[in-house]
Design a protein around this motif. Sequence first.
Motif, PDB file in Angstrom:
ATOM      1  N   LEU A 719      12.756  17.242   1.030  1.00  0.00           N
ATOM      2  CA  LEU A 719      12.593  16.579  -0.260  1.00  0.00           C
ATOM      3  C   LEU A 719      12.065  17.533  -1.329  1.00  0.00           C
ATOM      4  O   LEU A 719      12.436  17.425  -2.500  1.00  0.00           O
ATOM      5  N   LYS A 720      11.208  18.456  -0.951  1.00  0.00           N
ATOM      6  CA  LYS A 720      10.674  19.404  -1.923  1.00  0.00           C
ATOM      7  C   LYS A 720      11.775  20.232  -2.567  1.00  0.00           C
ATOM      8  O   LYS A 720      11.689  20.607  -3.743  1.00  0.00           O
ATOM      9  N   GLU A 721      12.823  20.520  -1.793  1.00  0.00           N
ATOM     10  CA  GLU A 721      13.932  21.307  -2.319  1.00  0.00           C
ATOM     11  C   GLU A 721      14.813  20.511  -3.268  1.00  0.00           C
ATOM     12  O   GLU A 721      15.633  21.084  -3.989  1.00  0.00           O
ATOM     13  N   LEU A 722      14.651  19.175  -3.253  1.00  0.00           N
ATOM     14  CA  LEU A 722      15.506  18.310  -4.069  1.00  0.00           C
ATOM     15  C   LEU A 722      14.744  17.645  -5.214  1.00  0.00           C
ATOM     16  O   LEU A 722      15.271  16.746  -5.866  1.00  0.00           O
ATOM     17  N   GLN A 723      13.493  18.067  -5.457  1.00  0.00           N
ATOM     18  CA  GLN A 723      12.647  17.416  -6.455  1.00  0.00           C
ATOM     19  C   GLN A 723      12.237  18.380  -7.560  1.00  0.00           C
ATOM     20  O   GLN A 723      12.086  19.578  -7.341  1.00  0.00           O
ATOM     21  N   LYS A 724      12.023  17.802  -8.737  1.00  0.00           N
ATOM     22  CA  LYS A 724      11.356  18.529  -9.808  1.00  0.00           C
ATOM     23  C   LYS A 724       9.839  18.407  -9.656  1.00  0.00           C
ATOM     24  O   LYS A 724       9.091  19.258 -10.116  1.00  0.00           O
ATOM     25  N   GLY A 725       9.412  17.320  -9.011  1.00  0.00           N
ATOM     26  CA  GLY A 725       8.000  17.080  -8.799  1.00  0.00           C
ATOM     27  C   GLY A 725       7.773  15.691  -8.231  1.00  0.00           C
ATOM     28  O   GLY A 725       8.666  14.842  -8.250  1.00  0.00           O
ATOM     29  N   SER A 726       6.571  15.447  -7.711  1.00  0.00           N
ATOM     30  CA  SER A 726       6.226  14.130  -7.169  1.00  0.00           C
ATOM     31  C   SER A 726       4.723  13.931  -7.254  1.00  0.00           C
ATOM     32  O   SER A 726       3.950  14.896  -7.303  1.00  0.00           O
ATOM     33  N   GLU A 727       4.311  12.672  -7.304  1.00  0.00           N
ATOM     34  CA  GLU A 727       2.899  12.314  -7.327  1.00  0.00           C
ATOM     35  C   GLU A 727       2.669  11.167  -6.354  1.00  0.00           C
ATOM     36  O   GLU A 727       3.474  10.247  -6.270  1.00  0.00           O
ATOM     37  N   THR A 728       1.556  11.219  -5.640  1.00  0.00           N
ATOM     38  CA  THR A 728       1.248  10.206  -4.637  1.00  0.00           C
ATOM     39  C   THR A 728      -0.143   9.649  -4.877  1.00  0.00           C
ATOM     40  O   THR A 728      -1.070  10.387  -5.183  1.00  0.00           O
ATOM     41  N   THR A 729      -0.270   8.331  -4.745  1.00  0.00           N
ATOM     42  CA  THR A 729      -1.582   7.678  -4.818  1.00  0.00           C
ATOM     43  C   THR A 729      -1.817   6.893  -3.538  1.00  0.00           C
ATOM     44  O   THR A 729      -0.872   6.392  -2.921  1.00  0.00           O
ATOM     45  N   LEU A 730      -3.072   6.760  -3.158  1.00  0.00           N
ATOM     46  CA  LEU A 730      -3.462   5.967  -1.994  1.00  0.00           C
ATOM     47  C   LEU A 730      -4.257   4.752  -2.455  1.00  0.00           C
ATOM     48  O   LEU A 730      -5.091   4.844  -3.359  1.00  0.00           O
ATOM     49  N   TRP A 731      -4.013   3.615  -1.784  1.00  0.00           N
ATOM     50  CA  TRP A 731      -4.615   2.345  -2.185  1.00  0.00           C
ATOM     51  C   TRP A 731      -5.021   1.542  -0.946  1.00  0.00           C
ATOM     52  O   TRP A 731      -4.536   1.801   0.149  1.00  0.00           O
ATOM     53  N   ARG A 732      -5.878   0.537  -1.173  1.00  0.00           N
ATOM     54  CA  ARG A 732      -6.199  -0.449  -0.134  1.00  0.00           C
ATOM     55  C   ARG A 732      -5.647  -1.797  -0.585  1.00  0.00           C
ATOM     56  O   ARG A 732      -5.927  -2.247  -1.696  1.00  0.00           O
ATOM     57  N   GLU A 733      -4.904  -2.437   0.287  1.00  0.00           N
ATOM     58  CA  GLU A 733      -4.251  -3.684  -0.083  1.00  0.00           C
ATOM     59  C   GLU A 733      -5.233  -4.849  -0.071  1.00  0.00           C
ATOM     60  O   GLU A 733      -6.101  -4.947   0.787  1.00  0.00           O
ATOM     61  N   VAL A 734      -5.062  -5.749  -1.044  1.00  0.00           N
ATOM     62  CA  VAL A 734      -5.837  -6.979  -1.080  1.00  0.00           C
ATOM     63  C   VAL A 734      -5.469  -7.813   0.152  1.00  0.00           C
ATOM     64  O   VAL A 734      -4.284  -8.014   0.432  1.00  0.00           O
ATOM     65  N   PRO A 735      -6.449  -8.313   0.918  1.00  0.00           N
ATOM     66  CA  PRO A 735      -6.131  -9.014   2.163  1.00  0.00           C
ATOM     67  C   PRO A 735      -5.207 -10.205   2.001  1.00  0.00           C
ATOM     68  O   PRO A 735      -4.480 -10.546   2.918  1.00  0.00           O
ATOM     69  N   ASP A 736      -5.210 -10.889   0.859  1.00  0.00           N
ATOM     70  CA  ASP A 736      -4.372 -12.075   0.690  1.00  0.00           C
ATOM     71  C   ASP A 736      -2.926 -11.754   0.338  1.00  0.00           C
ATOM     72  O   ASP A 736      -2.146 -12.655   0.060  1.00  0.00           O
ATOM     73  N   SER A 737      -2.557 -10.487   0.338  1.00  0.00           N
ATOM     74  CA  SER A 737      -1.169 -10.124   0.048  1.00  0.00           C
ATOM     75  C   SER A 737      -0.250 -10.644   1.150  1.00  0.00           C
ATOM     76  O   SER A 737      -0.674 -10.882   2.276  1.00  0.00           O
ATOM     77  N   PHE A 738       1.014 -10.825   0.813  1.00  0.00           N
ATOM     78  CA  PHE A 738       1.995 -11.180   1.843  1.00  0.00           C
ATOM     79  C   PHE A 738       3.254 -10.363   1.616  1.00  0.00           C
ATOM     80  O   PHE A 738       3.628 -10.043   0.489  1.00  0.00           O
ATOM     81  N   VAL A 739       3.912  -9.987   2.708  1.00  0.00           N
ATOM     82  CA  VAL A 739       5.139  -9.196   2.660  1.00  0.00           C
ATOM     83  C   VAL A 739       6.081  -9.748   3.711  1.00  0.00           C
ATOM     84  O   VAL A 739       5.734  -9.818   4.887  1.00  0.00           O
ATOM     85  N   GLU A 740       7.267 -10.144   3.290  1.00  0.00           N
ATOM     86  CA  GLU A 740       8.265 -10.676   4.202  1.00  0.00           C
ATOM     87  C   GLU A 740       9.531  -9.843   4.129  1.00  0.00           C
ATOM     88  O   GLU A 740       9.762  -9.120   3.146  1.00  0.00           O
ATOM     89  N   GLU A 741      10.352  -9.953   5.162  1.00  0.00           N
ATOM     90  CA  GLU A 741      11.577  -9.152   5.220  1.00  0.00           C
ATOM     91  C   GLU A 741      12.494  -9.485   4.049  1.00  0.00           C
ATOM     92  O   GLU A 741      12.675 -10.642   3.691  1.00  0.00           O
ATOM     93  N   THR A 742      13.027  -8.457   3.442  1.00  0.00           N
ATOM     94  CA  THR A 742      13.935  -8.593   2.304  1.00  0.00           C
ATOM     95  C   THR A 742      15.183  -7.781   2.577  1.00  0.00           C
ATOM     96  O   THR A 742      15.099  -6.587   2.849  1.00  0.00           O
ATOM     97  N   GLU A 743      16.330  -8.418   2.529  1.00  0.00           N
ATOM     98  CA  GLU A 743      17.585  -7.713   2.772  1.00  0.00           C
ATOM     99  C   GLU A 743      17.977  -6.892   1.545  1.00  0.00           C
ATOM    100  O   GLU A 743      17.900  -7.368   0.418  1.00  0.00           O
ATOM    101  N   VAL A 744      18.362  -5.639   1.785  1.00  0.00           N
ATOM    102  CA  VAL A 744      18.900  -4.818   0.702  1.00  0.00           C
ATOM    103  C   VAL A 744      20.295  -5.322   0.397  1.00  0.00           C
ATOM    104  O   VAL A 744      21.100  -5.533   1.294  1.00  0.00           O
ATOM    105  N   GLY A 745      20.567  -5.513  -0.890  1.00  0.00           N
ATOM    106  CA  GLY A 745      21.728  -6.289  -1.302  1.00  0.00           C
ATOM    107  C   GLY A 745      23.085  -5.690  -1.099  1.00  0.00           C
ATOM    108  O   GLY A 745      23.832  -5.519  -2.049  1.00  0.00           O
ATOM    109  N   GLY A 746      23.467  -5.384   0.107  1.00  0.00           N
ATOM    110  CA  GLY A 746      24.839  -5.041   0.459  1.00  0.00           C
ATOM    111  C   GLY A 746      25.548  -4.147  -0.523  1.00  0.00           C
ATOM    112  O   GLY A 746      26.658  -4.437  -0.950  1.00  0.00           O
TER     113      GLY A 746
END
Length: 756
Positions: A719-746
């Motif tokens: 990826l480094k060879e294919l990028q102009k640059g990148s930035e990354t942040t780290l976070w802690r998720e709020v416990p009441d969050s929800f995440v369910e499976e989502t189909e990528v739209g074909g």
Amino acid sequence: MADHTPSLVQLPAELVLDIFAYLEPLDLASVAFTCKTLSTHSYDDRIWQPLINRNLPEPISEPAPLKTFRELFIAHHPYWFLAKRRLWFSDGEHQGKLVAARYEPKTGCIAAYTVAAQRGRHTLEYWEKDREVVIHSFNPKVMLDLGKPVLKLAVDGVKTDDQPNNEPSDRAYAPASKYSKEILMETAAEAGLYSSFMLCRTLPESGIHDGTAIWPPLRLPTPTRVRNDTSNGYQSSGHRPTRLDEVSEYHWRLRKWVEFNGRRATPRILELMSLRTGLPAALGMAGPYFAANLRSSAAGGMGIKMPEDVTTFASLPTDCFTPTPQKPWQGLWCGDYSGHGCEFLVILQPDKKDERALPSTMHWLRQWFRAGRRGSESSGSSYSSAQEDLSAQTASASTTIGSSPASAQEEGLTYAQPANEEPPEEILSLPEIPPHHPPTPPPSQQPSSTEPHAVLQGFSEMPYQRTLEEVTDYEDVPTGRLEAIKLTGDPNIPRGEYTWIAPDIGHGGFLRVADEGNFRGARVVRSAGHIAGRGFREGESILCGARNYYRQPSAKCTAWSYFLPFKPSKNQEPIIGGLEIYTSKTALQSQVEDPEFFQRYHQVVREEGLYAKSEKLVAWYLTAGFVARNGNAGSRGKEGEGVIISLTKMTCTDRAKVLAVLRDFAPWVQAEEPGVLTYAIFTRPKAPEEVMLFVRYEGTKALKMHSAAAEHVVVVKKLKELQKGSETTLWREVPDSFVEETEVGGGDARAVQSKL
């Protein structure tokens, strides 16, 4: 020359007794070993009666059912603290229990009973300021459930045998002593139900760290705490005291279990006192708690022992819940929680030196609590001056994409937008909501001086006008903080959790003087509380209400993940990030236009100045990867740590090749790294060079394993060879969050749209 100094034994008996009255029980026992004369004095009931009565709210004058006060003291040593502390609350899951302990002179028992409450006569009425709010008044009847004691220590209670120490698994068990043994109790009339009492060992402060399971939680001001997790039934030396100085006078435990063996009758322990040496065999008790290597079948027939339950009880210092002229609101309160019935909570008014930092989950509300009134001393501070203060404080805040309020940066890892840079093309515009203006009264009714109208927090329309008199505080007002913590709870807000906090009840937190109904003349101050929601897990204040709203099928929202910085900066304003995924662009737009929740929420945010910077909403399309495992990733981070999120934004030289690398890598992550809960790749049509990678980890261990994997190292290099640059942040998720499976739209990325 002979020494004529009189010895202690030569003093008059009255003087000796006066001296002995200053000694503690163990000191009296030591004196009794010196000589016969002092031993006789040390047995005098005039010494032992005060030692008992200092533990009782109502003194006793007779030692019945025993002959002397000394015998009575010894019979219940070291358990007198149960009656002295009186009120105890348990760690039972969700609900907990409040019990009152007392000494019963008629039987000589120390007993504890459940404190219960009935709703009694109650009324419901609409709040005249907003008819969507119902004011519920009730008159509870508080009582003790005397029919079934929770605790019952008789003067001749049966103690368990020594703890087993002859098996490898038992090597960590507490050494046998008076203080490590359990006491069998007769608290149940039903056959097969048993219970026992045990003391707790105080946990040193050096042993309390973040993530340590303790009872009670640190938010409750108990002088000592105990460990609250075990792998051996609370039998190890870390849980059970072996010396008197290790005994916690603020904790005790109750073990309950069900056991059936042949046709054994009701557990009448007192009837078996003559068989004390053979008690385990007589009762057929199983397991390592009462006799080593003894099975229930030892008493004959087939024995069945059901899983046990161990409950830890704790008490609070009396002075922290006893009202005083300076702290009139602190105390134990009864609340009516609708279908959950009556519950008990403690309201604390801690001194400034004893105030704990606000919960980390409430950092995002600091601006709301301050409201521009920091350092305010004037009782006549007006709403408009506070708003001007707030505007001045936030005018120079920086902008951060994908977060709100957007003024904190995560150690150089956040996506800072330069001041001279144009905003992203695809930022969703919020519909303009006209500001609220109160109706203009006729000239004859207009006051001479009127302050700008301010909407009461949480409500979008208020049918009244604020005048200068209404926003002027009283001169002599209380100061400090109010904290309401549940002693008993329910699945929505369990025991031991905050139910609400008012950080400043003085001038700094003042909002208005109530002019409505039963509250007329009362001061209204800023506060925040938990919104009830099932599955409570240290929920974020207020945010859990949004979670319940977006989880409705009509919202068509398949992921609602909100997060706070992994390492928040102390010198900058709090920041919140969030990712919402919808089934279509239409579903997303309908939420933005929703007047019931979305628009109403943002109107309150603007009018109360809750955000240091405007919220920025950027639309992304789910392009590759997986959002959840097995249909639902929930928010199942490691206990005490929570879900960790990494958010990476890449600017590519060749986005198609970057996507190809990530598409090939995602299946390997899903198959080989169960600690990675989400690995989702997003793109934006109007930003053809950008790719966003959203990854959720079960904890820091999973994050480190993923980063160190050889396959991941290879991908990063590509990826480094294919990028102009990148930035990354780290976070802690709020416990009441929800995440369910989502189909990528074909093939059509626009079939699924997300909002960051």
